[in-house]
Design a protein around this motif. Structure first.
Motif, PDB file in Angstrom:
ATOM      1  N   GLU B  26      62.626  13.892 -43.298  1.00 12.43           N
ATOM      2  CA  GLU B  26      61.299  13.254 -44.520  1.00 12.43           C
ATOM      3  C   GLU B  26      60.113  14.102 -44.126  1.00 12.43           C
ATOM      4  O   GLU B  26      59.931  14.902 -43.186  1.00 12.43           O
ATOM      5  N   VAL B  27      59.359  13.989 -45.408  1.00 15.62           N
ATOM      6  CA  VAL B  27      57.797  14.359 -45.318  1.00 15.62           C
ATOM      7  C   VAL B  27      56.982  13.670 -44.185  1.00 15.62           C
ATOM      8  O   VAL B  27      57.297  12.445 -44.394  1.00 15.62           O
ATOM      9  N   GLY B  28      56.227  14.343 -43.486  1.00 19.86           N
ATOM     10  CA  GLY B  28      55.207  13.620 -42.451  1.00 19.86           C
ATOM     11  C   GLY B  28      54.558  14.499 -41.704  1.00 19.86           C
ATOM     12  O   GLY B  28      55.026  15.690 -41.666  1.00 19.86           O
ATOM     13  N   TYR B  29      54.075  13.907 -40.704  1.00 14.50           N
ATOM     14  CA  TYR B  29      53.330  14.308 -39.563  1.00 14.50           C
ATOM     15  C   TYR B  29      54.466  14.052 -38.380  1.00 14.50           C
ATOM     16  O   TYR B  29      54.820  13.113 -38.075  1.00 14.50           O
ATOM     17  N   HIS B  50      55.466  10.721 -38.606  1.00 15.58           N
ATOM     18  CA  HIS B  50      54.374   9.609 -39.226  1.00 15.58           C
ATOM     19  C   HIS B  50      54.378   9.822 -40.593  1.00 15.58           C
ATOM     20  O   HIS B  50      54.438  10.913 -41.085  1.00 15.58           O
ATOM     21  N   GLN B  51      54.687   8.606 -41.584  1.00 17.05           N
ATOM     22  CA  GLN B  51      54.644   8.624 -42.670  1.00 17.05           C
ATOM     23  C   GLN B  51      53.935   7.453 -43.285  1.00 17.05           C
ATOM     24  O   GLN B  51      54.319   6.446 -43.048  1.00 17.05           O
ATOM     25  N   LEU B  52      52.761   7.742 -43.896  1.00 16.43           N
ATOM     26  CA  LEU B  52      51.727   6.739 -44.310  1.00 16.43           C
ATOM     27  C   LEU B  52      51.768   5.292 -43.560  1.00 16.43           C
ATOM     28  O   LEU B  52      52.045   4.248 -43.845  1.00 16.43           O
ATOM     29  N   PRO B  79      52.135  18.898 -39.981  1.00 10.25           N
ATOM     30  CA  PRO B  79      52.529  18.394 -41.297  1.00 10.25           C
ATOM     31  C   PRO B  79      53.735  19.246 -41.657  1.00 10.25           C
ATOM     32  O   PRO B  79      53.590  20.292 -41.665  1.00 10.25           O
ATOM     33  N   VAL B  80      54.773  18.476 -42.043  1.00 16.08           N
ATOM     34  CA  VAL B  80      56.081  18.830 -42.255  1.00 16.08           C
ATOM     35  C   VAL B  80      56.714  18.509 -43.584  1.00 16.08           C
ATOM     36  O   VAL B  80      56.389  17.291 -43.917  1.00 16.08           O
ATOM     37  N   GLY B  81      57.431  19.436 -44.180  1.00 17.08           N
ATOM     38  CA  GLY B  81      58.173  18.841 -45.726  1.00 17.08           C
ATOM     39  C   GLY B  81      59.651  18.467 -45.222  1.00 17.08           C
ATOM     40  O   GLY B  81      59.962  18.763 -44.130  1.00 17.08           O
ATOM     41  N   PHE B  82      60.098  18.113 -46.238  1.00 17.93           N
ATOM     42  CA  PHE B  82      61.594  17.460 -46.076  1.00 17.93           C
ATOM     43  C   PHE B  82      62.539  18.910 -46.012  1.00 17.93           C
ATOM     44  O   PHE B  82      62.121  19.796 -46.696  1.00 17.93           O
TER      45      PHE B  82
END
Lengths: 459, 196
Positions: B26-29, B50-52, B79-82
């Motif tokens: 997933e995208v997120g921290y 962490h996502q939103l 911060p990382v992407g999928f």
């Protein structure tokens, strides 16, 4: 202006938005799927964030993932382009909730325009003509029959939350209404969770004419004249032009003013399009009238034809208004110069029933110098680019601008004949057939048929 | 920070050099990453995404184990992407600790299940120095049977086998990851077990 803009889209429109953002001094971050990650066109952005797998449902349609990507890269605004999340009021609200400016109208307005009946009421209040039909929503089958009789057959039953033809029925008699109303309602409930229904006179043919409007969100709005979009296949527009051959200057001015007034009344902010159907001869009292169909609360694919005849960069204006700036012009400053035509080049095989034709291009050349008019090409493709099977088939838009309609047609013909796209099939043969047809050349065409083209190929 | 609401499995991508890369699902921290040298095993928590405002516990997928041979991100909330690589694993890093295991026990490498340490402390395999061990590799253990002692601040407690979290009622110990007198860390694998 925004320091960094998140582009929540892909391909041609993402590249188009990035160009306007650069000119406005904003950096760009584009969200991408794993299928698009690293594609040549993604070099047009300052950065990209991969948000999921190839299928749109795993990436471009995921509101939370887009907003998270925008937040973690320090974006302050999101441009949704068209398609995907562009008319999703929940997405617009989610952006606002997380401190991001959504480049478009307020979520509440998007929602109102997304429902057909409230949109019709809003537009009637703002002074636009509607196709005759029910006053408000229909509760019972008896009521539907009553209203259908008064409207005159044929009628079309429509679901308030409708889309994709579901909950829609064409009826020619009381018996048909009696039979179809309950099933259409049931279909609407199952498809949209909303069984609200209304009906209107079913009009065959006619011309699809739409007005581009831009509002500042503070109660003033201007129109940028109209686009004629009657060359369609299965409700997909193929060729658009501005001005419409079907309107004279007086009608153009009057309708434009009413469209702008309607947008101002709504407190509309950003770019939007009000779509009308010009009723054909034989429709009695509404023949020749332009009746409101729907409002699109976003940038349209065909916006470049308007940009060519008005010299106004619509995406630039969207960004300006979203950043709480004033419009860069007033109505008096907008004039319509010459004639513009756009052809949408899709990766489809027109000789094989428009079968999608994904693949890799081995040549991609659309010349800009064929004249006599100017040529603009909006595309994300080059030689060696891949047309992915996951997304829609638009590969390029060719837009021409010339002093008059005849020269615009000639410029488009010259350009498409000199274009070379190999490795995939495209709709260029269809465009050339339409452009050469007497109906298109004389401007006498409507939405029923594609002039110059039959099921089997060029007429 | 918001509490962990849901588990999310990391995706494993084999690389040509025999290592395994675990990538973001997933995208997120990305937070609470394991350091270089940590051992990862199936079902283990391996950080938080962490996502939103939602937090997902990242979990090592089935069939994947190894020693972390990459450094954690320099930022506590990266911060990382999928699909972004989060860990490089050396699968042989696990066998290095108990190399009787991978081939010897008859099970396919990584196919077994894991008993995790419930608390951090020193692990003792036998009740007292010189006495036989509670359970050695190859032994069959059952619900309630003692596995080892765990010494925490001079206090000893017996760790017994519990057939929970999908572990079999009866299982054969494939290998110990923590040798006698070694230090266990809470949530890290103690031993591998296979049903029998």
């Amino acid at each position: 202006m925004f320091r960094k803009l998140c582009i929540a889209n892909r391909g041609e429109v993402a590249v188009r938005i990035a160009r306007a953002a650069r000119q406005a001094g904003a950096q760009t971050m584009c969200v991408v799927s794993s299928a698009d990650d690293g594609a040549p066109w993604t070099k047009e952005f300052d950065e990209t964030v991969c948000i999921g797998g190839p299928a749109p449902g795993s990436s471009y349609l995921r509101a939370e993932a887009v907003v998270q990507a925008a937040r973690q890269t320090g974006c302050s605004a999101v441009h949704p382009g068209w398609g995907f999340l562009a008319e999703n009021a929940r997405f617009a609200a989610l952006c606002e909730q997380h401190g991001l400016t959504f480049v478009g109208p307020r979520p509440s307005l998007m929602e109102r325009m997304g429902l057909k009946w409230p949109a019709k009421v809003a537009m009637r209040e703002a002074g636009l003509d509607l196709t005759p039909g029910s006053e408000g929503l229909l509760e019972t089958t008896d009521e539907a029959v009553e209203v259908a009789k008064a409207t005159g057959y044929p009628v079309i039953l429509k679901a308030d939350a409708g889309g994709g033809g579901r909950g829609m029925r064409i009826c020619h008699s009381d018996d048909e209404v009696r039979k179809e109303f309950p099933s259409a309602k049931a279909e609407a409930i199952s498809a949209f969770g909303n069984g609200a229904m209304f009906l209107e006179k079913y009009v065959t043919g006619g011309r699809h004419i739409e007005f581009q409007i831009v509002g500042d969100g503070y109660g003033s709005a201007v129109h940028l004249f109209e686009r004629e979009c009657s060359i369609q296949r299965n409700h997909q527009k193929l060729i658009e032009e501005s001005p419409s051959p079907a309107l004279d200057d007086e009608a153009r001015k009057a309708l434009g003013e009413r469209a702008a007034h309607a947008a101002a009344t709504l407190g509309y902010s950003g770019a939007g399009t009000i779509e009308f159907l010009m009723h054909p001869e034989g429709e009695g009292e509404t023949a020749g009238k332009l009746c409101f169909m729907e409002m699109n609360t976003r940038l349209q694919v065909e916006h470049p034809v308007t940009e060519m005849v008005t010299g106004i960069d619509i995406v630039r204006e969207q960004l300006r208004v979203a950043a709480a700036g004033p419009l860069g012009f007033t109505q008096d400053g907008v004039s319509l110069e010459g004639h513009a035509i756009e052809c949408r080049i899709n990766a489809e095989d027109p000789s094989d029933n428009f079968k999608p034709s994904p693949g890799t291009t081995t040549a991609f050349d659309i010349p800009l110098d064929q004249g006599p008019g100017r040529v603009r090409v909006d595309t994300h493709m080059t030689e060696g680019s891949e047309v992915s099977p996951y997304y829609d088939s638009l590969v390029a838009k060719v837009i021409v601008h010339a002093a008059n309609r005849a020269e615009a047609i000639l410029t488009m013909q010259n350009t498409l004949k000199a274009s070379r796209i190999d490795g995939i099939k495209t709709t260029i043969p269809l465009h050339l057939a339409v452009l050469a047809s007497p109906e298109f050349q004389s401007g006498q065409y409507d939405t029923r048929t594609i002039p110059g083209w039959t099921q089997a190929g060029p007429a | 920070m918001s509490q962990v609401q849901q588990k999310l499995e990391l995706r494993a991508v084999p690389s040509t050099d025999g290592q395994i890369t675990l990538v973001a699902p997933e995208v997120g921290y990305f937070a609470a990453a394991h350091p270089r040298g940590a051992l990862l095993a199936p079902g283990m928590g391996a950080g938080v995404l962490h996502q939103l405002g939602k937090s997902f516990e990242l979990v090592v997928p089935k069939g994947v184990s190894g020693a972390v041979v990459s450094d954690p991100p320099s930022s506590a909330m990266a911060p990382v992407g999928f699909g972004a690589p989060l860990y490089s694993l050396d699968p042989s890093g696990v066998a290095g600790i108990a190399d009787t295991a991978a081939s010897g026990a008859g099970g396919e490498a990584g196919d077994g299940q894991f008993v995790f340490a419930g608390q951090s402390g020193r692990v003792w395999h036998s009740p007292a120095p010189g006495e036989p061990v509670f359970a050695a590799a190859g032994d069959v253990v059952e619900e309630g049977q003692a596995l080892c002692l765990i010494e925490v601040m001079k206090t000893f407690s017996t760790m017994v086998y519990k057939a929970q979290d999908g572990l079999p009622k009866r299982g054969k110990i494939v290998r110990w990851f923590i040798e006698d007198g070694g230090d266990a860390e809470s949530g890290k694998p103690l031993l591998e077990i296979e049903p029998c």
